[in-house]
Enzyme design. Structure first.
Site, PDB file in Angstrom:
ATOM      1  N   GLU A  42     -13.019  -9.550  -5.027  1.00  0.00           N
ATOM      2  CA  GLU A  42     -12.852  -8.101  -4.859  1.00  0.00           C
ATOM      3  C   GLU A  42     -13.931  -7.363  -5.639  1.00  0.00           C
ATOM      4  OE1 GLU A  42      -8.942  -6.501  -4.774  1.00  0.00           O
ATOM      5  OE2 GLU A  42      -9.540  -4.655  -5.771  1.00  0.00           O
ATOM      6  N   ASP A  99     -12.163  -8.880  -0.801  1.00  0.00           N
ATOM      7  CA  ASP A  99     -11.429  -7.614  -0.803  1.00  0.00           C
ATOM      8  C   ASP A  99     -12.475  -6.520  -0.938  1.00  0.00           C
ATOM      9  OD1 ASP A  99      -8.959  -8.577  -0.324  1.00  0.00           O
ATOM     10  OD2 ASP A  99      -8.069  -8.019  -2.250  1.00  0.00           O
ATOM     11  N   GLU A 101      -7.758 -14.902  -6.435  1.00  0.00           N
ATOM     12  CA  GLU A 101      -8.459 -13.618  -6.549  1.00  0.00           C
ATOM     13  C   GLU A 101      -8.634 -13.257  -8.023  1.00  0.00           C
ATOM     14  OE1 GLU A 101      -6.967 -10.492  -3.964  1.00  0.00           O
ATOM     15  OE2 GLU A 101      -7.641  -8.977  -5.392  1.00  0.00           O
ATOM     16  N   ASP A 103     -10.165   1.197  -6.590  1.00  0.00           N
ATOM     17  CA  ASP A 103      -9.926   0.749  -5.211  1.00  0.00           C
ATOM     18  C   ASP A 103     -10.375   1.766  -4.161  1.00  0.00           C
ATOM     19  OD1 ASP A 103      -8.877  -1.681  -5.976  1.00  0.00           O
ATOM     20  OD2 ASP A 103      -6.779  -1.106  -5.720  1.00  0.00           O
ATOM     21  N   ASP A 134      -9.399   0.212 -12.067  1.00  0.00           N
ATOM     22  CA  ASP A 134      -9.484  -0.296 -10.703  1.00  0.00           C
ATOM     23  C   ASP A 134      -9.186   0.840  -9.725  1.00  0.00           C
ATOM     24  OD1 ASP A 134      -9.742  -2.294  -8.842  1.00  0.00           O
ATOM     25  OD2 ASP A 134      -7.730  -3.106  -9.102  1.00  0.00           O
ATOM     26  N   ASP A 143      -9.017  -3.689   0.602  1.00  0.00           N
ATOM     27  CA  ASP A 143      -8.048  -3.474  -0.478  1.00  0.00           C
ATOM     28  C   ASP A 143      -8.470  -2.164  -1.146  1.00  0.00           C
ATOM     29  OD1 ASP A 143      -6.221  -3.565  -2.445  1.00  0.00           O
ATOM     30  OD2 ASP A 143      -6.709  -5.566  -3.196  1.00  0.00           O
ATOM     31  N   ASP A 152       5.642  -5.467   0.461  1.00  0.00           N
ATOM     32  CA  ASP A 152       5.095  -4.357   1.269  1.00  0.00           C
ATOM     33  C   ASP A 152       5.822  -4.242   2.596  1.00  0.00           C
ATOM     34  OD1 ASP A 152       3.092  -4.342  -0.685  1.00  0.00           O
ATOM     35  OD2 ASP A 152       1.716  -5.518   0.551  1.00  0.00           O
ATOM     36  N   HIS A 175       1.617  -8.102   1.006  1.00  0.00           N
ATOM     37  CA  HIS A 175       2.477  -8.766   0.023  1.00  0.00           C
ATOM     38  C   HIS A 175       3.879  -8.770   0.625  1.00  0.00           C
ATOM     39  CE1 HIS A 175      -0.584  -6.719  -2.511  1.00  0.00           C
ATOM     40  NE2 HIS A 175      -0.429  -7.716  -3.363  1.00  0.00           N
TER      41      HIS A 175
HETATM   42  C1  XUL Z   1      -4.829  -5.919  -7.347  1.00  0.00           C
HETATM   43  C2  XUL Z   1      -5.228  -6.567  -6.076  1.00  0.00           C
HETATM   44  C3  XUL Z   1      -4.129  -7.113  -5.247  1.00  0.00           C
HETATM   45  C4  XUL Z   1      -4.476  -8.385  -4.572  1.00  0.00           C
HETATM   46  C5  XUL Z   1      -3.324  -9.042  -3.855  1.00  0.00           C
HETATM   47  O1  XUL Z   1      -5.878  -5.371  -8.058  1.00  0.00           O
HETATM   48  O2  XUL Z   1      -6.386  -6.599  -5.742  1.00  0.00           O
HETATM   49  O3  XUL Z   1      -3.752  -6.147  -4.329  1.00  0.00           O
HETATM   50  O4  XUL Z   1      -5.506  -8.207  -3.642  1.00  0.00           O
HETATM   51  O5  XUL Z   1      -2.227  -9.213  -4.642  1.00  0.00           O
HETATM   52 CO    CO Z   2      -7.355  -7.326  -4.049  1.00  0.00          CO
END
Ligand code: XUL
Ligand code: CO
EC number: 5.3.1.5
Length: 441
Positions: A266, A294, A230, A307, A305, A337, A102, A99
């Site tokens: 994702e 992702d 996304e 991740d 989430d 991600d 970042d 991003h």
């Molecule tokens: C948030 C997410 C983000 C996107 C990009 O859940 O997945 O990091 O991948 O903005």
């Molecule tokens: Co993502």
């Protein structure tokens, strides 16, 4: 100066290796079908989780120990670039994603933010001249800063819409400069909390206007990367507009955007939507809209989430099955991600986590390739839908049947015979493939 002093280049050592800093299954040069593993999997490191994330959560402050922690401002941003390319090289990953916020801190004004970005993009460009690691995608963060409290393209405040547009315009210029393969739109704050204060129609229309403007600007500057949406159903807003593939697809089609976008799917967003990862991949694939992934996983016991780095071999196998059936990801890739857990605060954990994810997808790739070669599910599915290849079924599919014809047909039918779906047997076969292929790795 090396940031990961204790770590050398991570190499493939095979499934019996006890070296925690080696790949057990991911062998980049090994051919699976007609492509190498590296070409199939197109792994990418997520800048935000790996170089920016500090391990903080709603209950506690950061825990991560990073050798760049003592830097501040632009010095910190520069140190992170150096660390990033060191990690990319040591892990031998072909891609990364970021991003805007970042890579460079936001300034006091948008102008200053641009200046900070330009300085870091110059540096990234310089590093990319000699590195094999390319940009899979970049995106604009349109959700963290308080100005986005009511959304970005769907904000009730037109000034915010304009500000968000400026950030995406800059992001597209950066994407073009760095040769990004894709540009991502995740609608972090594009949703609503209550209908009592929301003009739903205007917000959706504005989101479409915003995306059309982005398409136009990419054309204007000659950025030829793929645009990706996304989907995510919740977090941060209660009701996100890009809930899942099906609803985002309807949105794209309603507003004439479907030819310009594909999906970035994702795994943990799929499960938050009450779908499996493979459901979302399949839904995108059958519509010719599977763009990128992702790669992460959620926790079945938690409703948010998380991740996590992907390690569930069933999930990576079924995901790779969809990706292979799609003919690959084209310009997309598998972007981690994913973040190390709060308790995994040492730099070594960043390497262990990526190795775990890369090895898990390598296993998934090999099992999926074998399943497809042997037409394990295809033969079952062909047989299951055979009634549509002959007689009345064929007429339904070819469009020569109508309700009159179907009624006449139904009236002369005897008792209808159905056949078992054989789910449990198929799951045993899937287990056999996982175990058999794993045994030969
Ligand atoms: C948030 C997410 C983000 C996107 C990009 O859940 O997945 O990091 O991948 O903005
Ligand atoms: Co993502």
């Amino acid at each position: 100066m090396p940031y990961f002093k204790t770590i050398g280049t991570v190499c493939y050592e095979g499934p019996t290796s006890k070296n925690p800093l080696a790949f057990k299954f991911y062998n980049p040069e090994e051919k699976v079908g007609n492509k190498t593993m590296e070409e199939h999997l197109r792994f990418s490191v997520a800048y935000w989780h790996t170089f920016v994330g500090d391990g903080s959560d709603p209950f506690g402050v950061g825990t991560m120990l990073r050798p760049w922690d003592h830097y501040r401002g632009m010095d910190l941003a520069k140190a992170r670039v150096e660390a990033a390319f060191e990690l990319f090289e040591k892990l031998n990953v072909p891609f990364f994603c970021f991003h805007d916020v970042d890579i460079a801190p936001e300034g006091e004004s948008l102008k200053e933010t641009y200046k900070n970005l330009d300085t870091i993009v110059d540096m990234l460009e310089e590093y990319m001249k000699t590195s094999k690691t390319k940009l899979l995608w970049n995106t604009a963060n349109l959700f963290t800063h308080p100005r986005f409290v009511h959304g970005a393209a769907t904000s009730c405040n037109a000034d915010v819409f304009a500000y968000a547009a400026a950030k995406v315009k800059k992001g597209l210029e950066i994407a073009k400069r760095l040769g990004a393969e894709n540009y991502v739109f995740w609608g972090g704050r594009e949703g609503y909390e209550t209908l009592l204060n929301t003009d739903l129609k205007l917000e959706l229309d504005n989101l479409a206007r915003f995306l059309h403007m982005a398409v136009d600007y990419a054309k204007e500057i000659g950025f030829d990367g793929q645009f990706l949406i996304e989907p995510k159903p919740k977090e941060p807003t209660k009701h996100q507009y890009d809930f899942d593939v099906a609803s985002a697809l309807a949105f794209l089609q309603t507003y004439g955007l479907q030819d310009y976008f594909k999906f970035n799917i994702e795994a943990n967003h799929a499960t938050l939507a009450g779908h499996t990862f493979e459901h979302e991949l399949r839904m995108a694939r059958i519509h010719g809209m599977l763009g990128s992934v992702d790669a992460n996983q959620g926790d079945t016991l938690l409703g948010w989430d998380t991740d996590e780095f992907p390690t569930d071999l069933y999930s990576t196998t079924l995901a790779m099955y969809e990706i292979l059936q799609n003919g690959g990801l084209g310009r997309g890739g598998l972007n981690f991600d994913a973040k190390v857990r709060r308790g995994s605060f040492e730099v070594e954990d960043l390497f262990y986590a990526h190795i775990a994810g890369m090895d898990s997808f390598a296993v998934g790739l090999k099992v999926a390739q074998r399943l497809i070669e042997d037409r394990v599910f295809e033969d079952v599915i062909d047989k299951r839908y055979k009634s549509y290849t002959e007689g009345i079924g064929r007429e339904i599919v070819e469009g020569t049947a109508d309700f009159h014809k179907l009624e006449a047909y139904a009236l002369q039918l005897g008792e209808i015979q159905n056949q078992s779906g054989r789910q449990e047997r198929l799951k045993t076969v899937l287990n056999q493939y996982l175990l058999e292929v794993s045994a030969t790795l």
